[in-house]
Design a protein around this motif. Structure first.
Motif, PDB file in Angstrom:
ATOM      1  N   LEU A 136       0.813  -1.125   0.121  1.00  8.37           N
ATOM      2  CA  LEU A 136       0.120   0.051  -0.031  1.00  8.37           C
ATOM      3  C   LEU A 136       0.842   1.438   0.075  1.00  8.37           C
ATOM      4  CD1 LEU A 136      -2.908  -0.865   2.376  1.00  8.37           C
ATOM      5  CD2 LEU A 136      -3.051  -0.553  -0.036  1.00  8.37           C
ATOM      6  N   LEU A 137       1.800   1.137   0.757  1.00 10.65           N
ATOM      7  CA  LEU A 137       2.916   2.357   0.540  1.00 10.65           C
ATOM      8  C   LEU A 137       3.423   2.488  -0.601  1.00 10.65           C
ATOM      9  CD1 LEU A 137       4.450   2.317   4.076  1.00 10.65           C
ATOM     10  CD2 LEU A 137       4.806   4.377   2.716  1.00 10.65           C
ATOM     11  N   LEU A 138       3.878   1.531  -1.113  1.00 14.63           N
ATOM     12  CA  LEU A 138       4.410   1.686  -2.520  1.00 14.63           C
ATOM     13  C   LEU A 138       3.444   2.080  -3.588  1.00 14.63           C
ATOM     14  CD1 LEU A 138       6.887   0.981  -4.515  1.00 14.63           C
ATOM     15  CD2 LEU A 138       5.894  -1.275  -4.783  1.00 14.63           C
ATOM     16  N   ILE A 160      -5.880  10.187  -4.901  1.00 16.41           N
ATOM     17  CA  ILE A 160      -6.200   8.935  -4.598  1.00 16.41           C
ATOM     18  C   ILE A 160      -4.773   8.215  -3.806  1.00 16.41           C
ATOM     19  CG2 ILE A 160      -6.194   6.647  -5.752  1.00 16.41           C
ATOM     20  CD1 ILE A 160      -7.823   7.697  -8.090  1.00 16.41           C
ATOM     21  N   GLY A 161      -3.729   8.777  -4.402  1.00 15.01           N
ATOM     22  CA  GLY A 161      -2.642   8.332  -3.576  1.00 15.01           C
ATOM     23  C   GLY A 161      -2.409   8.534  -2.070  1.00 15.01           C
ATOM     24  N   VAL A 162      -2.920   9.789  -1.970  1.00 11.23           N
ATOM     25  CA  VAL A 162      -3.052  10.582  -0.693  1.00 11.23           C
ATOM     26  C   VAL A 162      -4.105   9.769   0.024  1.00 11.23           C
ATOM     27  CG1 VAL A 162      -3.649  12.448   1.042  1.00 11.23           C
ATOM     28  CG2 VAL A 162      -2.021  12.696  -1.144  1.00 11.23           C
ATOM     29  N   ALA A 169      -5.142   5.772   4.301  1.00  5.13           N
ATOM     30  CA  ALA A 169      -5.773   4.213   4.685  1.00  5.13           C
ATOM     31  C   ALA A 169      -4.600   3.382   5.479  1.00  5.13           C
ATOM     32  CB  ALA A 169      -6.232   3.584   3.788  1.00  5.13           C
ATOM     33  N   ASP A 170      -3.615   3.286   4.622  1.00  2.16           N
ATOM     34  CA  ASP A 170      -2.324   2.566   5.272  1.00  2.16           C
ATOM     35  C   ASP A 170      -2.061   3.019   6.801  1.00  2.16           C
ATOM     36  OD1 ASP A 170      -0.418   0.527   5.159  1.00  2.16           O
ATOM     37  OD2 ASP A 170       1.177   2.230   4.309  1.00  2.16           O
ATOM     38  N   LEU A 171      -1.868   4.204   6.977  1.00  4.28           N
ATOM     39  CA  LEU A 171      -1.478   4.768   8.407  1.00  4.28           C
ATOM     40  C   LEU A 171      -2.526   4.307   9.306  1.00  4.28           C
ATOM     41  CD1 LEU A 171      -0.212   8.208   7.362  1.00  4.28           C
ATOM     42  CD2 LEU A 171       1.083   6.318   8.031  1.00  4.28           C
ATOM     43  N   VAL A 189      -4.254   0.554  13.677  1.00  9.67           N
ATOM     44  CA  VAL A 189      -4.880  -0.423  14.175  1.00  9.67           C
ATOM     45  C   VAL A 189      -4.053  -1.802  14.775  1.00  9.67           C
ATOM     46  CG1 VAL A 189      -6.766  -2.136  13.574  1.00  9.67           C
ATOM     47  CG2 VAL A 189      -6.825   0.409  13.172  1.00  9.67           C
ATOM     48  N   LEU A 190      -3.262  -2.115  13.734  1.00  3.24           N
ATOM     49  CA  LEU A 190      -2.349  -3.103  14.081  1.00  3.24           C
ATOM     50  C   LEU A 190      -1.590  -3.032  15.129  1.00  3.24           C
ATOM     51  CD1 LEU A 190      -1.387  -4.442  10.321  1.00  3.24           C
ATOM     52  CD2 LEU A 190      -2.931  -5.413  11.955  1.00  3.24           C
ATOM     53  N   ILE A 191      -0.991  -1.953  15.497  1.00  6.62           N
ATOM     54  CA  ILE A 191      -0.012  -1.546  16.506  1.00  6.62           C
ATOM     55  C   ILE A 191      -0.905  -1.680  17.510  1.00  6.62           C
ATOM     56  CG2 ILE A 191       1.410   0.143  17.538  1.00  6.62           C
ATOM     57  CD1 ILE A 191       2.650   0.635  14.828  1.00  6.62           C
ATOM     58  N   GLY A 192      -2.199  -1.000  17.711  1.00 10.05           N
ATOM     59  CA  GLY A 192      -3.025  -0.870  18.707  1.00 10.05           C
ATOM     60  C   GLY A 192      -3.537  -2.248  19.312  1.00 10.05           C
ATOM     61  N   ARG A 193      -3.476  -3.079  18.598  1.00  5.53           N
ATOM     62  CA  ARG A 193      -3.907  -4.688  18.866  1.00  5.53           C
ATOM     63  C   ARG A 193      -2.783  -5.337  19.505  1.00  5.53           C
ATOM     64  NH1 ARG A 193      -6.208  -7.927  14.136  1.00  5.53           N
ATOM     65  NH2 ARG A 193      -8.384  -6.789  13.497  1.00  5.53           N
TER      66      ARG A 193
END
Length: 54
Positions: free
Chosen positions: A7-9, A30-32, A37-39, A44-48
């Protein structure tokens, strides 16, 4: 992890193409949006992961 990097790429490529080409500003937008969305996904993943196990 690979989804986050993909997603970053995609966000980077869309942003560069959107800024480089004159009439393709919508690709930059769209890139922004993909970057935001990636951030959010990373947050969410770090919070879990940060919660202690029970």
């Amino acid at each position: 992890m690979s989804l986050i990097l993909l997603l970053l790429l995609v966000a980077l490529v869309l942003g560069v193409i959107g800024l480089a080409a004159g009439g393709l500003f919508y690709l930059f937008v769209i890139g922004v949006a993909v970057l935001v969305a990636d951030l959010i996904l990373v947050g969410v993943l770090i919070g879990r992961r940060g919660r202690p196990g029970r």
